[in-house]
Design a protein around this motif. Sequence first.
Motif, short mmCIF file in Angstrom:
data_model
loop_
_atom_site.label_atom_id
_atom_site.label_comp_id
_atom_site.label_asym_id
_atom_site.label_seq_id
_atom_site.Cartn_x
_atom_site.Cartn_y
_atom_site.Cartn_z
N ASN A 63 30.77 40.32 71.70
CA ASN A 63 31.51 41.42 72.35
C ASN A 63 30.56 42.28 73.17
O ASN A 63 30.43 43.49 72.92
CB ASN A 63 32.20 42.27 71.28
N PRO A 64 29.92 41.71 74.18
CA PRO A 64 28.86 42.44 74.90
C PRO A 64 29.35 43.68 75.66
O PRO A 64 28.58 44.61 75.87
CB PRO A 64 28.29 41.40 75.86
N TYR A 97 34.61 50.96 75.60
CA TYR A 97 34.99 52.06 74.72
C TYR A 97 34.69 53.40 75.38
O TYR A 97 35.54 54.30 75.40
CB TYR A 97 34.26 51.95 73.38
N ARG A 98 33.49 53.55 75.93
CA ARG A 98 33.13 54.80 76.59
C ARG A 98 34.03 55.07 77.81
O ARG A 98 34.43 56.20 78.05
CB ARG A 98 31.66 54.79 76.99
N GLU A 99 34.34 54.01 78.55
CA GLU A 99 35.21 54.16 79.72
C GLU A 99 36.61 54.60 79.31
O GLU A 99 37.23 55.43 79.98
CB GLU A 99 35.26 52.84 80.47
N ASN A 100 37.12 54.07 78.20
CA ASN A 100 38.47 54.38 77.75
C ASN A 100 38.56 55.64 76.89
O ASN A 100 39.66 56.07 76.55
CB ASN A 100 39.06 53.20 76.97
N ASN A 101 37.42 56.22 76.53
CA ASN A 101 37.40 57.41 75.67
C ASN A 101 36.44 58.45 76.24
O ASN A 101 35.42 58.78 75.63
CB ASN A 101 36.98 57.02 74.25
#
Length: 106
Positions: free
Chosen positions: A22-23, A29-33
């Motif tokens: 899962n590179p 995650y940072r982009e979506n949060n």
Amino acid sequence: MQVDQAYRLNKRASDQRWSARNPDYWNNYRENNPDYTRSNREKQRYRNRRRRAIESISSEIAKLDALSAENSDISGTYAMISVQDLLIAKMDAKIVKITEVSMGCA
């Protein structure tokens, strides 16, 4: 986890395998949060400032062999004042500021 080295090694290997599969997870995650990302960066800046403050204090701390003939007499009455805003790695340690107090004030 703290006492079982085999468990720690297996956990590390497992985490590395998951990360390899899962590179892009953390980038996504940072982009979506963005709120979490912003908060985490602010907290990291705060931790960095505290670490630098501790490092500047620890560079002034005397070592066990720091006493010399010139300053070997350190007897006296001192006040120890807790420095609450600094955190250090050991949970049972405390940083204090020691100030000499004249005998008339004791």
